[in-house]
Design an enzyme around this catalytic site. Structure first.
Site, mmCIF file in Angstrom:
data_model
loop_
_atom_site.group_PDB
_atom_site.id
_atom_site.type_symbol
_atom_site.label_atom_id
_atom_site.label_comp_id
_atom_site.label_asym_id
_atom_site.label_seq_id
_atom_site.Cartn_x
_atom_site.Cartn_y
_atom_site.Cartn_z
ATOM 1 N N HIS A 1 0.843 -1.180 -0.133
ATOM 2 C CA HIS A 1 -0.414 -0.129 -0.386
ATOM 3 C C HIS A 1 0.947 0.872 -0.015
ATOM 4 O O HIS A 1 0.543 2.264 -0.297
ATOM 5 C CB HIS A 1 -0.937 -0.322 1.494
ATOM 6 C CG HIS A 1 -0.125 0.153 2.280
ATOM 7 N ND1 HIS A 1 0.063 -0.288 3.538
ATOM 8 C CD2 HIS A 1 -0.344 1.439 3.078
ATOM 9 C CE1 HIS A 1 0.099 0.436 4.578
ATOM 10 N NE2 HIS A 1 -0.135 1.470 4.133
ATOM 11 N N ASP B 1 0.913 -7.481 2.415
ATOM 12 C CA ASP B 1 1.343 -6.400 2.203
ATOM 13 C C ASP B 1 3.228 -6.279 1.776
ATOM 14 O O ASP B 1 3.169 -4.974 3.157
ATOM 15 C CB ASP B 1 0.606 -5.364 3.207
ATOM 16 C CG ASP B 1 -0.052 -3.806 2.464
ATOM 17 O OD1 ASP B 1 0.765 -3.071 1.622
ATOM 18 O OD2 ASP B 1 -0.518 -3.056 3.766
ATOM 19 N N SER C 1 4.244 2.064 9.051
ATOM 20 C CA SER C 1 3.872 1.579 7.350
ATOM 21 C C SER C 1 5.281 1.046 7.179
ATOM 22 O O SER C 1 5.102 2.196 6.681
ATOM 23 C CB SER C 1 2.921 1.703 6.547
ATOM 24 O OG SER C 1 1.258 1.517 7.034
HETATM 25 N N1 ARG Z 1 -4.890 0.479 7.710
HETATM 26 C C1 ARG Z 1 -3.603 1.105 6.798
HETATM 27 C C2 ARG Z 1 -3.132 2.038 6.975
HETATM 28 O O1 ARG Z 1 -3.532 2.804 7.495
HETATM 29 C C3 ARG Z 1 -4.251 0.507 5.158
HETATM 30 C C4 ARG Z 1 -4.442 1.016 4.481
HETATM 31 C C5 ARG Z 1 -4.222 0.997 3.251
HETATM 32 N N2 ARG Z 1 -5.625 -0.126 3.034
HETATM 33 C C6 ARG Z 1 -6.713 -0.352 2.585
HETATM 34 N N3 ARG Z 1 -6.962 -1.020 2.643
HETATM 35 N N4 ARG Z 1 -7.439 1.540 2.770
HETATM 36 O O2 ARG Z 1 -1.791 2.957 6.335
HETATM 37 N N1 ASP Z 2 -0.778 2.131 7.782
HETATM 38 C C1 ASP Z 2 -0.791 2.812 8.651
HETATM 39 C C2 ASP Z 2 0.169 3.197 7.516
HETATM 40 O O1 ASP Z 2 0.174 3.911 6.561
HETATM 41 C C3 ASP Z 2 -0.010 1.858 10.075
HETATM 42 C C4 ASP Z 2 -0.876 2.127 11.403
HETATM 43 O O2 ASP Z 2 -2.252 3.284 11.085
HETATM 44 O O3 ASP Z 2 -0.737 1.318 11.922
HETATM 45 O O4 ASP Z 2 0.913 3.961 8.261
#
Ligand code: ARG
Ligand code: ASP
Length: 733
Positions: free
Chosen positions: A85, A221, A656
């Protein structure tokens, strides 16, 4: 049984120096603050192994990847691993109908096939030092906040210039503990970063928005890039003659895996947290701001959902937009729940009451901090409206709002330029070219029926949700000309606007005189944009910024006061997108009554979710075949291939792509998310429920080796396997 365990665990925690897992620590200060505790938890290395200016250390293998993620170096030839991502937009930019790397994945089978990415950077930290005294030189307590800020800015610029004079390094000065401490960072930025490999989205984004922020999780990921340098191993813009960068340190990759209780350390760039805010801040977020934004986004998601489900092309156009709307929407809901379970507002209020009592008993402290909490109460009483207004208006005219309106707004700089009596011809040309490119990007992912509906929904909500002082005069117009019918107003707008007509806009940009461009000012989309942006810029931003400056000053004093109030407590600074260490243990958790989560997932779970009817759970055929054959190479344990694991490391957005290492500094996973029950960790950490989620390196190796057939990439890594001879392992440490 579980209750007993919880009670014992709590007793253990209460006796410990800090709550297990909590904290994002400054790498330079580990030796002073954390090392003993880290070693007690199993860490086998020294503070110098993590951070050293002179010798190669782990910090030399961690980078800021792009603008908001972390990455780690995993070979002596510049190979870098981060999240899928985080690499998403790079992968998307190389994708076309013929080469759909998002859908099919991408694997460079040789160095020549690695794909350059304009604008993508990898930033290494070279050194950091505390510079509080120099930054605050000349600052006095009589100064206004503004004067203070000017002195600090000037001092910082001088320090940064001095630090990088005569080098190709860059520098930053950052504030810690709300402006009570400052550090100088010297960085080396590499700007030739090439795409090496990425699994298909059905692996790299498996579970999509359905599983996002959730455990159990089955997402692979990760993506691979390579940092390139010139012949002197120094940064260079993309050139064919560039060679793989040789980092001072890289992480050996462990294929030994993890087990419950193992020490874990996450080393990366957490973006922002607010651990020390007063109770009013939590109330503002959980009672006013989040609930309103959640309701607004419920509707946004609903509008997108039914178009996406009807039309595959629309799904592709709106996948990234949906993901971005959904990501914070889901986190906010989790934060509200998590803070409620912690009874966080009450906890803060109790702490504030104790703080007040302490002030009463100490005349000196009372003189210094006596009015702090009252001032907070006053500022937040007003900030509540301004914060809501600001966030709400950004939802309407910002990145995930009304698209045609926003496109119209993006013409505003051009129109301002043409207002001048003698416009700068060169600047005009540049701006027109920028807009032509912006048109391509906009229309590539634009579906008008969706935007019409979105515009109606957002305007209706605005009218209902916002207080009178933040309402737009457009509603008076709608009442007068359309009898209050928002649908009729919007459908009239879309009939008349030129901003849905790409060809007309292109023509206008290509050959219109400055005067002719002025017709755009009369366009109904442009007018609506102007009305809404006026509220934002005139009614909200000035007051918001004034309140924010007041809070910055209160926060600075409060932070200092808290440190005096609790001299025994070990404070860690809020995240500010500088390099931090967090350490914890591999551990499952009890999510709800009777729901106990194991600490790892396996490929069996991917197959359980498999459903070709559901976009997020459509498992690639090749992965199904490997599963059916049980062809897991050396990566499975007792027949089960591990996929992800959770641990108690304190992380946030920006982490991330961060390396997750074991007690010996070997890479065991790549961090990519947090479990939903624990996302309030940005505001208050709960050791029972806050868990970071990582993809297990064994799954990464399996995907590269078995799924992609790119085993040659493993050859440049140092893979520490269960079966390696001891000398070889010792040599790698
Ligand atoms: N929750 C994770 C973060 O905040 C991954 C976000 C990307 N993935 C998604 N399905 N939106 O970055
Ligand atoms: N998914 C998040 C990121 O982009 C990580 C988190 O918020 O735990 O950095």
């Amino acid at each position: 049984m579980h209750k007993i365990f919880t009670v014992c665990f709590l007793l253990f925690l209460l006796s410990g120096p800090a709550r297990a897992g909590e904290g994002m620590w400054i790498p330079l200060l580990l030796g002073e603050l954390n090392l003993v505790e880290m070693q007690e938890k199993g860490f086998e290395l020294t503070a110098e192994d993590v951070y050293s200016v002179n010798a190669a250390s782990m910090k030399d293998a961690v980078v800021v990847f792009g603008g908001g993620c972390t990455g780690s170096l995993i070979s002596e030839e510049g190979l870098l691993i981060t999240n899928h991502h985080c690499g998403y937009s790079a992968i998307q930019r190389h994708s076309s109908v013929e080469h759909d790397y998002l859908t099919n994945g991408f694997w460079a089978m040789s160095r020549e096939e690695e794909l350059p990415n304009e604008g993508l950077k990898a930033t290494f930290l070279r050194s950091m030092e505390e510079v509080t005294a120099s930054v605050l030189k000349g600052v006095t307590s009589e100064m206004t906040e503004e004067q203070r800020r000017e002195v600090i800015a000037a001092n910082s610029v001088a320090l940064m210039e001095e630090a990088v004079a005569g080098t190709h390094f860059t520098a930053r000065v950052e504030s810690f503990f709300a402006g009570n401490q400052y550090f100088l960072f010297v960085n080396e930025v590499f700007d030739d970063v090439r795409l090496v490999g990425a699994p298909p989205s059905a692996i790299g984004k498996f579970g999509g928005d359905t599983d996002n922020w959730m455990w159990p999780r089955h997402t692979g990921d990760f993506a691979l890039f390579r940092v390139y340098a010139n012949e002197n191993n120094a940064p260079s813009a993309y050139a064919e003659t560039n060679v793989p960068y040789q980092p001072r340190h890289y992480f050996p990759v462990s294929s030994e895996g993890v087990k419950e209780g193992d020490f874990t350390m996450v080393f990366g760039y957490p973006g922002s947290t607010a651990q020390y805010v007063p109770s009013w801040h939590l109330q503002m977020l959980t009672e006013t701001v989040y609930p309103q934004l959640i309701r607004l986004r419920d509707e946004k998601l609903e509008v997108m959902r039914h178009h996406i489900e009807r039309d595959r092309a629309v799904r592709i156009q709106y996948a990234a937009k949906h993901a971005s709307v959904s990501n914070s929407w889901k986190r906010w809901r989790g934060e509200i729940r998590g803070l409620e379970i912690l009874d966080a507002v009450n906890k803060k209020q109790e702490q504030e009451a104790a703080f007040r009592r302490w002030l009463e008993s100490d005349a000196v402290m009372h003189a210094a901090y006596g009015s702090l909490l009252e001032q907070y109460a006053r500022v937040y009483a007003r900030m509540e409206t301004m914060q809501l207004g600001r966030d709400y208006l950004l939802e309407l005219i910002g990145r995930t709002g009304m698209e045609t309106l926003r496109l119209a707004g993006s013409f505003s700089p051009l129109l301002t330029m043409t207002d001048a009596s003698e416009p700068d011809k060169e600047a005009l040309k540049v701006e027109k070219e920028r807009l032509l490119l912006a048109l391509d990007a906009h229309f590539k992912d634009f579906y008008q029926p969706l935007d019409v509906e979105m515009t109606v929904v957002l305007l209706k909500r605005m009218r209902e949700d916002l207080p009178a002082e933040l309402q737009s005069d457009v509603f008076a117009l709608i009442d007068k000309k359309f009898g209050g019918d928002v649908d009729a107003f919007v459908s009239d707008l879309f009939q008349k606007t030129m901003f849905t007509d790409r060809a007309a806009l292109v023509e206008l940009l290509q050959d219109a005189s400055a005067k002719k461009l002025q017709v755009l000012r009369k366009d109904p989309s442009y007018r609506l944009y102007a009305r809404l942006s006026k509220i934002y810029h005139n009614q909200i931003v000035p007051e918001y910024s004034r309140l924010r400056a007041g809070l910055d000053s209160l926060d600075r004093h409060y932070m200092r006061a808290l440190q005096d109030f609790e001299p025994e407590r070990r404070f860690y600074p809020d995240a500010n997108f500088t390099l931090r260490v967090s350490y914890g243990q591999v551990r499952g958790y009890e999510a709800r009554d009777a729901v106990d989560f194991r600490y790892y997932t396996t490929i069996d779970g991917i197959m359980e979710k498999n459903n070709p009817e559901i976009y997020d759970y459509d498992v690639p055929a090749r992965l199904q075949d490997l599963y059916a054959q049980g062809d897991f190479g050396d990566y499975a344990r007792e027949g089960h291939l591990p996929v992800c694991f959770v641990a108690s490391n304190h992380t946030t957005g920006g982490n991330s792509g961060s390396p997750v290492v074991n007690s010996r500094g070997h890479l065991i996973g790549v961090n990519f998310d947090r479990a939903w029950e624990g996302v309030m960790s940005d505001l208050m950490f709960n050791p029972d429920q806050c868990r970071n989620i990582s993809v297990d390196m064994r799954y990464v190796l399996f995907i590269i080796d078995k799924f992609a057939g790119a085993a040659y990439l493993l050859e440049e890594m140092e893979i520490i396997g269960a079966g390696l001879p001891e000398e070889k392992e010792a040599a790698l440490l």
